[in-house]
Design an enzyme around this catalytic site. Structure first.
Site, PDB file in Angstrom:
ATOM      1  N   SER A  56       0.786  -1.230   0.000  1.00  0.00           N
ATOM      2  CA  SER A  56       0.000   0.000   0.000  1.00  0.00           C
ATOM      3  C   SER A  56       0.823   1.287   0.000  1.00  0.00           C
ATOM      4  CB  SER A  56      -0.966   0.013   1.195  1.00  0.00           C
ATOM      5  OG  SER A  56      -2.074  -0.813   0.923  1.00  0.00           O
ATOM      6  N   LYS A  59      -0.128   3.705  -2.658  1.00  0.00           N
ATOM      7  CA  LYS A  59      -1.124   4.774  -2.526  1.00  0.00           C
ATOM      8  C   LYS A  59      -0.475   6.147  -2.347  1.00  0.00           C
ATOM      9  CE  LYS A  59      -4.753   1.712  -0.778  1.00  0.00           C
ATOM     10  NZ  LYS A  59      -4.088   0.445  -0.485  1.00  0.00           N
ATOM     11  N   SER A 116      -6.366   2.998   4.297  1.00  0.00           N
ATOM     12  CA  SER A 116      -5.661   2.398   3.159  1.00  0.00           C
ATOM     13  C   SER A 116      -6.640   1.620   2.292  1.00  0.00           C
ATOM     14  CB  SER A 116      -4.507   1.493   3.625  1.00  0.00           C
ATOM     15  OG  SER A 116      -3.602   1.251   2.579  1.00  0.00           O
TER      16      SER A 116
END
Length: 369
Positions: A56, A59, A116
């Site tokens: 993640s 992101k 997330s």
């Protein structure tokens, strides 16, 4: 048959080579880096250029693309975005969005920072580029412009993909770009929690509120990557960025990053450097490295010029000027002698950058730092 056998052998070798190139480190092969944000210099690093799965941390790049679009006026915080069936299908972590729903840009930003949320990441990607794949290609192209030389994106969330890779060094560069280019939007990374449809979602960055000065930025985990964390902390005007990839647990990862931040602050100078000024006898010449549609882009290119031609541009001052009649931002490094400017341009052109020597007014105080 010999030509056929030869062709098959060649194809096999190419396939083996490709597999070797893209094979990232195992989850238990840890990598880390700590950087002085004021200078970009590396304080400490271990396997910082080894490729890992970002999980993640992806992101961060998704959000950089959002901030780019917000700064350009192509996107607004109160714009609403459609939730597709593809977005609804995203596995946890997610907000539980349903196809046909709509979510505003600011809520999606907060969902990426705190929860997330994979479904919110896909909503952003499809809204901005039509498909998640096209958005991932745009992410990779933008990453290359930022200097993330060993990073490839294949989705907007960080869910497993064998070709989605990064390095600790590249993630430090991306964190620096988020902080430098979009300080107003970077503040979202300091959110400790968000509320959505009556539920409260806490930020996965456990160092927020627990380590003095930490104000962002992002965690990441998939089985193949281990536990990843990029964190930045600021104390008394000094900022340190630390990245740890491949942690064996969230706690071990957090302790590693806290230790790296300690190392960074302990090794930084106790006092901030003085505001840079043009050296005596300088200031009649500048190098112009382009004109850009946005101020952050112009600042980024002048910063890159200073890094690429460090010796020739020593004492030079970054200056970004808004050309209102053309709605462009001119990027220059000023306060140079004629010889230094010529030498810098030669070096920058060899690195593939545009450069023009111009004569202008002496620059005394740094502008657009």
């Amino acid at each position: 048959m010999k030509p056929v056998v030869a062709a098959l052998a060649a194809a096999f070798l190419v396939a083996v080579t490709l597999i070797a190139v893209v094979r990232p480190a195992r989850a238990d092969e840890r990598a880390w880096i700590v950087v002085d944000a004021a200078t970009g210099s590396v304080v400490k690093a271990h396997r910082a250029q080894a490729q890992h799965y970002p999980a993640s941390l992806t992101k961060m790049m998704t959000l950089y693309m959002v901030f780019d679009a917000l700064a350009a006026g192509e996107l607004h915080l109160d714009d609403t975005m459609y939730v597709s069936p593809h977005a609804q299908e995203m596995p946890p972590t997610e907000l539980g969005l349903r196809a046909g729903d709509r979510i505003d840009v600011e809520t999606a930003i907060k969902a990426l920072v705190t929860k997330s949320a994979n479904d919110a990441a896909v909503v952003i990607a499809e809204h901005m580029a039509g498909t998640e794949w096209d958005f991932a290609m745009d992410m990779t192209a933008r990453a290359e412009e930022l200097g993330l030389d060993d990073t490839e994106f294949r989705n907007a969330s960080g869910l497993p993909n064998p070709y989605q890779v990064t390095t600790a060094q590249d993630m430090a560069v991306l964190a620096q770009a988020l902080i430098d280019d979009y300080p107003g939007y970077y503040k979202y990374f300091s959110l400790k929690r968000m509320r959505y449809h009556g539920r409260v979602y806490r930020n996965h960055n456990n160092l927020l509120g627990r380590y003095d000065g930490v104000d962002g930025i992002k965690t990441g985990y998939i089985d193949a990557s281990g536990y990843n964390l990029v964190a930045s902390a600021k104390r008394q005007g000094r900022r340190v960025i630390a990245v740890a990839l491949g942690g064996r647990s969230a706690g071990a990862r957090d302790r590693r990053v806290a230790d790296l931040l300690d190392v960074g602050f302990n090794q930084l100078p106790s006092q901030l450097p003085p505001v840079p000024k043009a050296k005596p006898g300088r200031g009649r010449y500048a190098v112009q490295v382009g004109a850009f549609a946005s101020e952050p882009a112009a600042k980024r290119i002048t910063k890159r010029a200073l890094e690429e031609a460090r010796s020739a541009l020593a004492g030079g001052i970054r200056r970004v000027a808004h050309l209102s009649e053309r709605d462009l931002y001119r990027a220059r490094v000023t306060g140079l002698t004629s010889g230094a400017a010529e030498q810098a341009c030669q070096r920058l052109k060899r690195r593939g950058m545009e450069c023009l020597v111009v004569r202008g007014t002496p620059t005394q105080i740094a502008d657009g730092s």
